[in-house]
Design an enzyme around this catalytic site. Structure first.
Site, short mmCIF file in Angstrom:
data_model
loop_
_atom_site.label_atom_id
_atom_site.label_comp_id
_atom_site.label_asym_id
_atom_site.label_seq_id
_atom_site.Cartn_x
_atom_site.Cartn_y
_atom_site.Cartn_z
N CYS A 70 0.84 -1.20 0.00
CA CYS A 70 0.00 0.00 0.00
C CYS A 70 0.88 1.25 0.00
CB CYS A 70 -0.90 0.01 1.22
SG CYS A 70 -1.88 1.52 1.35
N CYS A 72 -1.32 6.10 6.82
CA CYS A 72 -2.70 5.71 7.15
C CYS A 72 -2.72 4.91 8.45
CB CYS A 72 -3.28 4.89 6.00
SG CYS A 72 -4.89 4.21 6.34
N CYS A 82 -8.15 1.09 -1.42
CA CYS A 82 -7.65 0.48 -0.19
C CYS A 82 -7.59 -1.02 -0.42
CB CYS A 82 -8.57 0.81 0.98
SG CYS A 82 -8.18 -0.15 2.47
N GLN A 136 -20.41 -8.91 10.38
CA GLN A 136 -18.96 -9.07 10.34
C GLN A 136 -18.38 -8.59 9.00
OE1 GLN A 136 -17.03 -9.83 12.76
NE2 GLN A 136 -17.97 -11.29 14.14
N TYR A 161 -24.78 -11.97 24.17
CA TYR A 161 -24.23 -11.01 23.19
C TYR A 161 -24.52 -11.50 21.77
CZ TYR A 161 -21.34 -9.85 27.32
OH TYR A 161 -20.90 -9.55 28.57
N GLU A 201 -29.41 -9.95 23.82
CA GLU A 201 -28.60 -8.81 23.34
C GLU A 201 -29.23 -7.53 23.89
OE1 GLU A 201 -26.27 -6.27 21.92
OE2 GLU A 201 -25.77 -8.25 21.16
N ASP A 210 -19.88 -14.01 22.96
CA ASP A 210 -19.08 -13.27 21.96
C ASP A 210 -19.14 -11.80 22.35
OD1 ASP A 210 -17.73 -12.33 19.78
OD2 ASP A 210 -19.29 -12.80 18.32
N CYS A 270 -12.61 -11.08 20.72
CA CYS A 270 -11.89 -10.19 19.81
C CYS A 270 -10.76 -9.46 20.54
CB CYS A 270 -12.85 -9.18 19.17
SG CYS A 270 -13.69 -8.12 20.36
#
Length: 460
Positions: free
Chosen positions: A80, A86, A167, A291, A320, A341, A389, A416
């Site tokens: 890139c 960036c 990108c 996602q 979640y 949720e 999650d 995550c």
């Protein structure tokens, strides 16, 4: 100086020769000078070089790489052209094999350091065959430079927009949307939003792409309801982008960094586009969580399904649950899935997605998991498997205690953030569960982020 206090062994603006030992979670290299930690972007473990200290705190400092005297065999030229400026990618200069190794190590190190979990199998990271062009959503701020409309990502740690013709981690369709909309906006004299003056019209261009269906959604985020030449703009978007199925205007009149405002209007076409993860079809609205890498999401969810060890007789609780992505995957193999949720719009999406796929053995509730789950228990629900999650901050303490009290046979933890995963696994282990294995999954190649799935069983 009082006894016991160490003097910082480096000085700001001085240069030092160092060897780099590790990478941090945000892709900076770690060097030690007399035990003092220095974080240096753009270097890699195993390399040596000359650095200039730009900041020296008591416990750690930051340096700038001046030159490399020894390069890593895993160093590659970032493809890139704006990688240096960036803030979107952090590890393009590391070979993809090196990225996968780093992410596995990062997960394992956190489990040991934070969770005190020494002997857990952390498998090699599951990567992509082609780790480029995977993102199905672009949210690009719009600005002006030299009187010209520009659109791109923010420079690292700033609000300066770097104009970006393409990108290489975005799907090509998203690049095309940004360029065409920018061109059309220029043609009709649309001014960009100025966050300092709180004036101007166009704040963000948002593009969503269905990887399987090839459908496109274009969202124009504006400061007010007024969009000059709206009819012509819509017509040109349709002519230039034949795959577009939905053109949306979102109005955000607030002085804020948040992208979306509360008011959304469909200017043309459908309110949603569709995509598939595996065999499950999802309706995607402008603001729904979905996602950004559906290829790897399938890998992640198949691993979660594997670790759930379902036989068709189980009751599963998905805390979640978002728009029901994992719940609907699990429902294919479970007797019953209950999803909870806190975001009401997400639960609406989850119910619609269940209906869209004709899946009837799922039920969704709005609320905090730690409150809804005990209510379900009072109605006679005893989960065999629990799936979590959570966001980056990890599970709520009271939800962890609820899981410990409920004693499901199995917990599948999708994470995550390796540090909060390690913290929460420690609490669950102390509460009577045993972590069998952890599988890192590379959802975001070229960046520092890593997802992981952990399998826990009740230790009886």
């Amino acid at each position: 100086m009082s006894q016991g206090k160490r003097e910082v062994p480096v000085k700001k603006n001085e240069t030092y020769n160092v060897t780099f030992e590790d990478l941090t979670h945000d892709g900076a290299a770690v060097a030690k000078i007399e035990g003092y930690t220095l974080f240096v972007p753009k270097a890699l473990p195993g390399e040596s070089g000359k650095v200039k200290v730009v900041k020296a705190n008591k416990g750690y400092g930051f340096g700038r790489l001046l030159e490399l005297t020894e390069e890593s065999s895993q160093r590659v030229d970032p493809p890139c052209p704006i990688f240096d400026r960036c803030g979107g990618c952090q590890v393009q200069h590391l070979s993809y094999e090196g990225q996968l190794e780093h992410k596995q190590k990062h997960v394992a190190d956190n489990l040991k350091r934070i969770g005190k979990l020494e002997d857990i199998a952390v498998h090699p990271t599951l990567g992509m065959e082609d780790p480029w062009r995977y993102r199905n959503k672009a949210q690009v701020p719009v600005g002006e430079a030299n009187g010209e409309l520009i659109a791109g990502f923010y420079a690292k740690r700033s609000h300066e927009i770097i104009d970006m013709p393409n990108c290489i981690i975005q799907h090509e369709s998203n690049d095309l949307v940004v360029q065409e909309v920018k061109d059309i906006a220029k043609k009709y004299g649309i001014r960009s939003y100025d966050e300092k003056k709180h004036k101007g019209t166009l704040r963000h261009i948002v593009s969503r792409h269905g990887r399987t269906t090839d459908e496109l959604m274009v969202v124009l985020v504006t400061r007010g309801k007024e969009l000059p030449n709206k009819k012509n703009i819509v017509q040109e978007i349709r002519e230039r982008l034949p795959n577009v199925k939905s053109i949306i205007q979102n109005i955000n009149p607030k002085r804020t960094n948040v992208i979306f405002g509360d008011q959304t209007t469909t200017l043309w076409g459908e309110d949603v586009i569709y995509d598939y993860i595996g065999d499950i079809k999802f309706a995607i609205s402008p603001r729904s969580f979905y996602q950004v890498n559906p290829t790897q999401t399938k890998v992640l969810y198949e691993k979660a399904l594997e670790y759930a060890r379902l036989t068709g007789k189980e009751t599963v609780i998905d805390a979640y649950c978002g728009i029901g992505t994992i719940s609907l995957f699990l429902a294919q193999k479970a007797k019953q899935v209950l999803g909870v949720e806190i975001v009401p719009e997400a639960i609406d999406d989850a119910k619609n997605n269940a209906k869209l796929n004709g899946i009837e053995n799922v039920d969704f509730a709005v609320g905090e998991a730690e409150n809804v789950i005990p209510w379900w228990q009072s109605q006679g629900v005893q989960p065999d498997v629990m799936v979590v999650d959570p966001p980056r901050k990890g599970c709520d303490e009271s939800l962890l205690q609820t899981m410990i009290q409920l004693k499901p046979e199995r917990i599948v933890y999708v994470s995550c953030n390796p540090s909060t995963l390690a913290r929460d696994l420690r609490i669950l282990e102390d509460g009577g569960f045993r972590t069998k294995q952890v599988q890192p999954v590379d959802m975001f190649p070229q960046t520092n982020h890593v997802e992981a799935v952990a399998e826990l069983v009740l230790d009886v």
